[in-house]
Design an enzyme around this catalytic site. Structure first.
Site, PDB file in Angstrom:
ATOM      1  N   SER A   7      42.133  36.816  26.723  1.00  0.00           N
ATOM      2  CA  SER A   7      41.783  36.069  27.107  1.00  0.00           C
ATOM      3  C   SER A   7      41.002  34.633  25.967  1.00  0.00           C
ATOM      4  CB  SER A   7      40.300  36.097  28.026  1.00  0.00           C
ATOM      5  OG  SER A   7      39.566  35.046  28.286  1.00  0.00           O
ATOM      6  N   HIS A  32      45.469  34.506  28.432  1.00  0.00           N
ATOM      7  CA  HIS A  32      44.815  34.164  29.654  1.00  0.00           C
ATOM      8  C   HIS A  32      44.015  33.217  29.341  1.00  0.00           C
ATOM      9  CE1 HIS A  32      43.319  35.794  33.589  1.00  0.00           C
ATOM     10  NE2 HIS A  32      41.888  35.222  33.242  1.00  0.00           N
ATOM     11  N   ASP A  34      41.623  31.054  31.005  1.00  0.00           N
ATOM     12  CA  ASP A  34      40.005  30.485  32.710  1.00  0.00           C
ATOM     13  C   ASP A  34      39.410  29.016  32.596  1.00  0.00           C
ATOM     14  OD1 ASP A  34      39.364  33.504  32.877  1.00  0.00           O
ATOM     15  OD2 ASP A  34      39.112  33.472  30.788  1.00  0.00           O
ATOM     16  N   MET A  36      37.427  26.814  34.350  1.00  0.00           N
ATOM     17  CA  MET A  36      36.113  26.712  35.477  1.00  0.00           C
ATOM     18  C   MET A  36      35.552  25.263  35.624  1.00  0.00           C
ATOM     19  SD  MET A  36      34.296  29.592  33.433  1.00  0.00           S
ATOM     20  CE  MET A  36      35.250  31.079  32.885  1.00  0.00           C
ATOM     21  N   HIS A  65      43.847  31.353  35.593  1.00  0.00           N
ATOM     22  CA  HIS A  65      42.954  32.205  35.817  1.00  0.00           C
ATOM     23  C   HIS A  65      42.394  30.500  36.550  1.00  0.00           C
ATOM     24  CE1 HIS A  65      39.799  34.485  36.435  1.00  0.00           C
ATOM     25  NE2 HIS A  65      39.958  34.304  38.143  1.00  0.00           N
ATOM     26  N   MET A  67      39.300  29.625  38.724  1.00  0.00           N
ATOM     27  CA  MET A  67      37.996  30.260  38.657  1.00  0.00           C
ATOM     28  C   MET A  67      36.816  28.348  39.960  1.00  0.00           C
ATOM     29  SD  MET A  67      36.673  32.650  35.771  1.00  0.00           S
ATOM     30  CE  MET A  67      37.557  33.291  34.797  1.00  0.00           C
ATOM     31  N   MET A 136      38.319  41.918  38.444  1.00  0.00           N
ATOM     32  CA  MET A 136      37.678  41.397  37.859  1.00  0.00           C
ATOM     33  C   MET A 136      36.784  42.341  38.202  1.00  0.00           C
ATOM     34  SD  MET A 136      37.508  38.091  36.953  1.00  0.00           S
ATOM     35  CE  MET A 136      36.148  38.374  35.634  1.00  0.00           C
ATOM     36  N   PHE A 142      31.556  34.415  32.519  1.00  0.00           N
ATOM     37  CA  PHE A 142      31.526  34.440  30.937  1.00  0.00           C
ATOM     38  C   PHE A 142      32.151  35.368  30.499  1.00  0.00           C
ATOM     39  CE2 PHE A 142      27.083  32.210  32.681  1.00  0.00           C
ATOM     40  CZ  PHE A 142      26.801  30.909  32.732  1.00  0.00           C
ATOM     41  N   GLY A 143      32.268  35.001  28.710  1.00  0.00           N
ATOM     42  CA  GLY A 143      32.763  36.135  28.414  1.00  0.00           C
ATOM     43  C   GLY A 143      31.694  36.467  27.738  1.00  0.00           C
ATOM     44  N   GLY A 144      32.414  37.971  27.100  1.00  0.00           N
ATOM     45  CA  GLY A 144      31.629  39.129  26.607  1.00  0.00           C
ATOM     46  C   GLY A 144      30.901  39.738  27.399  1.00  0.00           C
ATOM     47  N   ASP A 172      40.463  42.562  34.430  1.00  0.00           N
ATOM     48  CA  ASP A 172      39.971  41.021  33.349  1.00  0.00           C
ATOM     49  C   ASP A 172      38.011  41.499  33.745  1.00  0.00           C
ATOM     50  OD1 ASP A 172      38.535  38.954  31.819  1.00  0.00           O
ATOM     51  OD2 ASP A 172      39.362  37.621  33.645  1.00  0.00           O
TER      52      ASP A 172
END
Length: 211
Positions: A7, A32, A34, A36, A65, A67, A136, A142-144, A172
């Site tokens: 990601s 990957h 993301d 958004m 991906h 979103m 998911m 958000f990451g982390g 993910d």
């Protein structure tokens, strides 16, 4: 062997070319990406222009991906850049079959993502038409974040649901060296990881994820 989709949301964007080279050297399988929009998820990331620049500097497979609300608006834009997988959210599509058909018309693999609380039976009448199911294991945006343990059962359930159909299970969110083996045992074939890969020895961390 399980594949790793890294990601980019967790990468240092001021050093993005170097970060991608690190991933190539560590033999990650996919990038990957993301995308958004600040509407479907409470965050904004980047769009086709950034993906276009990345495509110029790598031969890695691109796993996009979306979103975003009304993803049909951007499918052609990303597909024409030569990405490999385009995944949309079941929750964001008014006419999911039409969206999947549009992705396939642009010669990309079609994926459908399910948020943690979305039941898998929403895919009952579309499962024969898709290439990837993205489970998911965190709430997107958000990451982390930490892995939601209840999603392990969901991964096992989607594996049974798919049966012998040629559909890839991708997972993910919050995947690291401590839980990757469990995720794989439940049926995951592609693991998406961001923070865990970029905050440490990338080669070692990818090796740990593969089990």
């Amino acid at each position: 062997m399980v594949q790793i989709s890294a990601s980019l949301l967790s990468a240092d964007f001021l050093q993005l070319e170097n970060e991608i080279k690190r991933l190539e050297n560590a033999k990650a399988d996919y990038l990957h990406m993301d995308i958004m929009d600040g509407c479907f998820v409470p965050n904004i990331s980047y769009g086709p222009f950034i993906v276009e620049q990345i495509k110029k500097y790598t031969s890695m497979k691109l796993d996009v991906h979306l979103m975003i609300e009304n993803p049909d608006r951007f499918i052609a834009s990303f597909a024409n850049l030569g990405v490999d997988i385009i995944t949309v959210h079941q929750e964001a599509c008014k006419h999911l079959h039409r969206t999947i058909r549009l992705i396939k018309e642009h010669n990309c693999k079609a994926g459908v993502a399910l948020n943690p609380a979305t039941p898998i039976d929403t895919l009952k009448y579309i499962i024969d038409d898709i290439d990837v199911v993205l489970i998911m294991s965190v709430n997107p945006g958000f990451g982390g974040q930490s892995f939601i343990n209840g999603c392990l059962r969901k991964i096992s359930d989607i594996k049974k649901f798919i049966g012998n159909k040629n559909v890839i299970i991708e997972v993910d969110g919050g995947i690291n060296g401590d839980n990757s083996r469990l995720v794989i045992e439940c049926g995951a074939q592609i693991l998406v990881s961001g923070s865990y890969l970029f905050k440490g020895n990338m080669n070692k961390n990818i090796e740990m994820l593969r089990g």
